[in-house]
Design a protein around this motif. Sequence first.
Motif, PDB file in Angstrom:
ATOM      1  N   ASP A 247      10.972  -4.237   2.778  1.00 14.07           N
ATOM      2  CA  ASP A 247      10.798  -3.749   4.148  1.00 14.07           C
ATOM      3  C   ASP A 247       9.813  -2.580   4.128  1.00 14.07           C
ATOM      4  N   ALA A 248       8.594  -2.840   4.593  1.00 14.42           N
ATOM      5  CA  ALA A 248       7.542  -1.824   4.533  1.00 14.42           C
ATOM      6  C   ALA A 248       7.846  -0.626   5.426  1.00 14.42           C
ATOM      7  N   THR A 249       8.558  -0.835   6.511  1.00 18.53           N
ATOM      8  CA  THR A 249       8.820   0.266   7.451  1.00 18.53           C
ATOM      9  C   THR A 249       9.766   1.321   6.871  1.00 18.53           C
ATOM     10  N   SER A 250      10.689   0.890   6.033  1.00 16.77           N
ATOM     11  CA  SER A 250      11.657   1.838   5.438  1.00 16.77           C
ATOM     12  C   SER A 250      11.338   2.164   3.984  1.00 16.77           C
ATOM     13  N   LEU A 251      10.186   1.677   3.503  1.00 16.51           N
ATOM     14  CA  LEU A 251       9.852   1.837   2.091  1.00 16.51           C
ATOM     15  C   LEU A 251       9.703   3.311   1.698  1.00 16.51           C
ATOM     16  N   TYR A 326       1.353  -2.497   0.268  1.00 21.92           N
ATOM     17  CA  TYR A 326       0.162  -1.732  -0.118  1.00 21.92           C
ATOM     18  C   TYR A 326      -0.222  -0.736   0.972  1.00 21.92           C
ATOM     19  N   HIS A 327      -0.285  -1.199   2.203  1.00 17.98           N
ATOM     20  CA  HIS A 327      -0.694  -0.327   3.300  1.00 17.98           C
ATOM     21  C   HIS A 327       0.367   0.727   3.625  1.00 17.98           C
ATOM     22  N   ALA A 328       1.634   0.425   3.359  1.00 15.44           N
ATOM     23  CA  ALA A 328       2.705   1.390   3.621  1.00 15.44           C
ATOM     24  C   ALA A 328       2.611   2.584   2.675  1.00 15.44           C
ATOM     25  N   LEU A 329       2.116   2.360   1.454  1.00 17.18           N
ATOM     26  CA  LEU A 329       2.062   3.431   0.453  1.00 17.18           C
ATOM     27  C   LEU A 329       0.671   4.029   0.294  1.00 17.18           C
ATOM     28  N   LYS A 330      -0.349   3.342   0.791  1.00 17.19           N
ATOM     29  CA  LYS A 330      -1.714   3.838   0.657  1.00 17.19           C
ATOM     30  C   LYS A 330      -1.861   5.183   1.378  1.00 17.19           C
ATOM     31  N   GLY A 331      -2.371   6.188   0.675  1.00 19.64           N
ATOM     32  CA  GLY A 331      -2.574   7.503   1.252  1.00 19.64           C
ATOM     33  C   GLY A 331      -1.354   8.399   1.213  1.00 19.64           C
ATOM     34  N   THR A 332      -0.238   7.921   0.656  1.00 21.46           N
ATOM     35  CA  THR A 332       0.969   8.730   0.538  1.00 21.46           C
ATOM     36  C   THR A 332       1.108   9.241  -0.898  1.00 21.46           C
ATOM     37  N   GLN A 333       2.077  10.105  -1.111  1.00 22.70           N
ATOM     38  CA  GLN A 333       2.324  10.610  -2.468  1.00 22.70           C
ATOM     39  C   GLN A 333       2.833   9.518  -3.401  1.00 22.70           C
ATOM     40  N   TYR A 334       3.210   8.370  -2.846  1.00 25.54           N
ATOM     41  CA  TYR A 334       3.723   7.270  -3.652  1.00 25.54           C
ATOM     42  C   TYR A 334       2.670   6.198  -3.913  1.00 25.54           C
TER      43      TYR A 334
END
Length: 344
Positions: A247-251, A326-334
């Motif tokens: 679930d990308a929204t809660s990842l 990929y897009h959920a984590l791109k640009g985040t600390q993860y």
Amino acid sequence: MAEDCCSFNKDSLNIKPPKKSPLVLRTVVLVAVMICVVYIFSVCLELIGNHREPRIIKIELAEQPCHNPGIPQAEIPYVHYPEPSTYSREECACTPVRYFAILSMQRSGSGWFETLLNSHINISSNGEIFSAKERRSNISAITKTLDKVYNLDWYSSASKNECTAAIGFKWMLNQGLMTYHEEIVNYFKIRGVSAIFLFRRNLLRQMVSILANNHDRSTKQLNGTHKAHVHSKDEAYVLARYKPIIDATSLVPNLRNTRESASNILRYFKSTRHIVLYYEDLIQNHNKMVDILDFLKVPRRKLVSRHVKIHTRPLSEQVQKWNDVYHALKGTQYEKFLTADYEM
């Protein structure tokens, strides 16, 4: 006449006691003295006899102490000599034992890590004992279980009776460890228990492994049997075919919660003797296990495991709807979790 009524004969008032023989008196006194002497002597003999046996026991105990002068003073609180109630340690009764607990999370490599430890002849790690809810229902149940383990009275396939020099088990963070952390920290400090923290750097890979393991628990892909760990490449291939949907929204919130749990447990147990390990570091460098053997103060030996890694491919090939992840984590600390951070 009056004088006659009131007058007494002096001879009639002169009453003399009968005379006793001095010899008889002396004999009586002598017999009484002899009786007293005999009585006092017998009492003294009895008291001496009663005190003699404890002195012998104390000497015998002092002749065979469980003390190793080579152990540094700072290590003494972590050195123990358990006396199991279920068997005798016999010639190894004075072999010092260290207590430890592997504090970890599901799918962090703790199963593989524990098999490595158990391949050492002097280490017994008894598995995930607090997976049973009744053993962690309250702090009394937890303490009772810990006492049994560290007294060497806990039996499992990993038990090595007489020659054990390090005894412990695996403890997942969600098995009462966080709930009763204050009491457990106090227990560790009083009993001299060392904590081995084992975490995973790549929390996304950990999540994939958790989802895949949960799927196999319900589907039992290997001939109707659920296996959390496998011992052959064929079995690993079967389990790795499943690609979970994340679930990308809660990842991001889920990854944040996992990281916070690790940070909290480290903060709770910072006052205990501990070591922090990461699964990826152990995979990359097997010599890191030497640090663990030194930490547990056991002889260095080659450690082996029959465990075969299940997920070896890039994450993009092991997850459905990879673009969403990929897009959920791109640009985040993860973002760094998107690529493998260790050699397979």
